[in-house]
Design an enzyme around this catalytic site. Structure first.
Site, PDB file in Angstrom:
ATOM      1  CB  CYS A 282       8.079   2.264  -0.393  1.00 11.69           C
ATOM      2  SG  CYS A 282       8.230   0.549  -0.858  1.00 11.69           S
ATOM      3  CB  VAL A 283       4.506   6.745   0.989  1.00 10.97           C
ATOM      4  CG1 VAL A 283       4.966   6.997  -0.428  1.00 10.97           C
ATOM      5  CG2 VAL A 283       3.130   6.100   0.978  1.00 10.97           C
TER       6      VAL A 283
END
Length: 317
Positions: free
Chosen positions: A236-237
């Site tokens: 989730c970057v």
């Protein structure tokens, strides 16, 4: 490859004449049931439409094993059997896109038309878009896990539609056991691919056969294992900082290395390694990776880094 030219909702999930028909209710039943999710919505986004998809969590290609051991996404959807052998049917041109506001602005954007469409390959795929809303109070890491599993389930479900369909194109990728591979092209330089995986934690995660990559020691894998979903994204970057699962499944470096195998060099396979936070972990993984490359007798290595910043230190080590 089974070339998908369109995706439509229909009474039966099937592939017919290049069209993937999706029974929305069947798909919903297959992917639902996680109590951490308040709601799940399914839409279709096609190339050229005035549609923007955000925030994008992951993109996954529907595939199904039709011959050989194991199944797609071992450790998540299938048992933890070794994959990479046999035959896998791919719904080429279709993609599952999962969305959900897990960490907000850091997630990706897909524009299906206009200027933004030039900057993402997924503006050219027929996308089954799955939006997930969490229950109140669900932690970010639990939300991520729930959305990740929804995506893998959806891709596996849709992939099954291609199990008995005759492929439009057949590609063959072969890596022999190490001793045999070395002997196959004795006059050519031996090349190994060092495949760095984002694994810093705090939603910077990649999984190998269902195991968080930060927990592994560097190891050797057949390149074909990657095509069957042995390595998947849990990241989730920012979009420029990660490889979605689709990119692992269609790994451009591995495919390029295969294209010149036996011509310019002897492609031995992949060493996967992680990207760590603490110095001791960086040293351990870097030294172990170098040892493996030496142990298998590689003359050269191609190295790729996932992410930037902290992983830069792993790369230079």
């Amino acid at each position: 490859n089974i070339f998908i030219k369109d995706v439509e909702f229909g009474p039966e999930t099937k592939v017919k004449e290049g069209v993937l028909y999706v029974n929305k209710q069947e798909l919903m039943s297959f992917i639902g049931g996680d109590e951490r999710l308040k709601s799940i919505n399914i839409d279709i986004a096609k190339p050229g439409e005035e549609t923007r998809i955000l925030p994008v969590k992951d993109v996954i290609e529907p595939r199904v094993k039709v011959e050989g051991s194991g199944g797609i996404f071992p450790g998540f959807i299938s048992k933890v059997d070794m994959v990479g052998q046999g035959r896998t049917n791919v719904l080429k041109g279709a993609a599952v896109v999962t969305t959900g506001k897990i960490v907000g602005f850091q997630e990706g954007i897909i524009d299906m038309s206009g200027e933004g469409a030039k900057y993402t390959p997924f503006s050219k795929t027929f996308n089954i878009v799955i939006s997930c809303e969490p229950q109140d109070g669900v932690k970010q890491h639990e939300h991520e896990e729930a959305v990740r599993m929804v995506g893998f389930k959806a891709a596996a479900f849709l992939g099954m539609a291609g199990k008995d369909v005759k492929p439009d194109e057949v590609k063959v990728f072969e890596t022999l056991p190490l001793g045999e591979q070395v002997k196959k092209y004795p006059a050519l330089p031996k090349v190994v691919y060092i495949y760095m995986l984002q694994s810093q934690g705090l939603l910077h995660d990649t999984y190998v056969y269902g195991v968080d990559a930060k927990k592994i020691l560097p190891t050797f894998v057949y390149p074909t294992e990657v095509f069957d979903g042995a390595i998947v994204s849990g990241n989730c970057v920012s979009a420029c900082d990660k490889n979605p699962t689709y990119v692992h499944q269609n790994h451009p470096i591995i495919e390029d290395l295969y294209s010149k195998d036996g011509k310019d060099y002897n492609f031995l396979g992949c060493i996967i390694t992680n990207e760590n936070v603490y110095l001791a972990d960086k040293e351990r993984s870097s030294n172990y990776t170098a040892k493996l490359a030496e142990f298998i007798g590689a003359d050269a290595a191609i190295v790729s880094e996932e992410g930037f910043g902290n992983p830069d230190a792993d790369l230079v080590m």
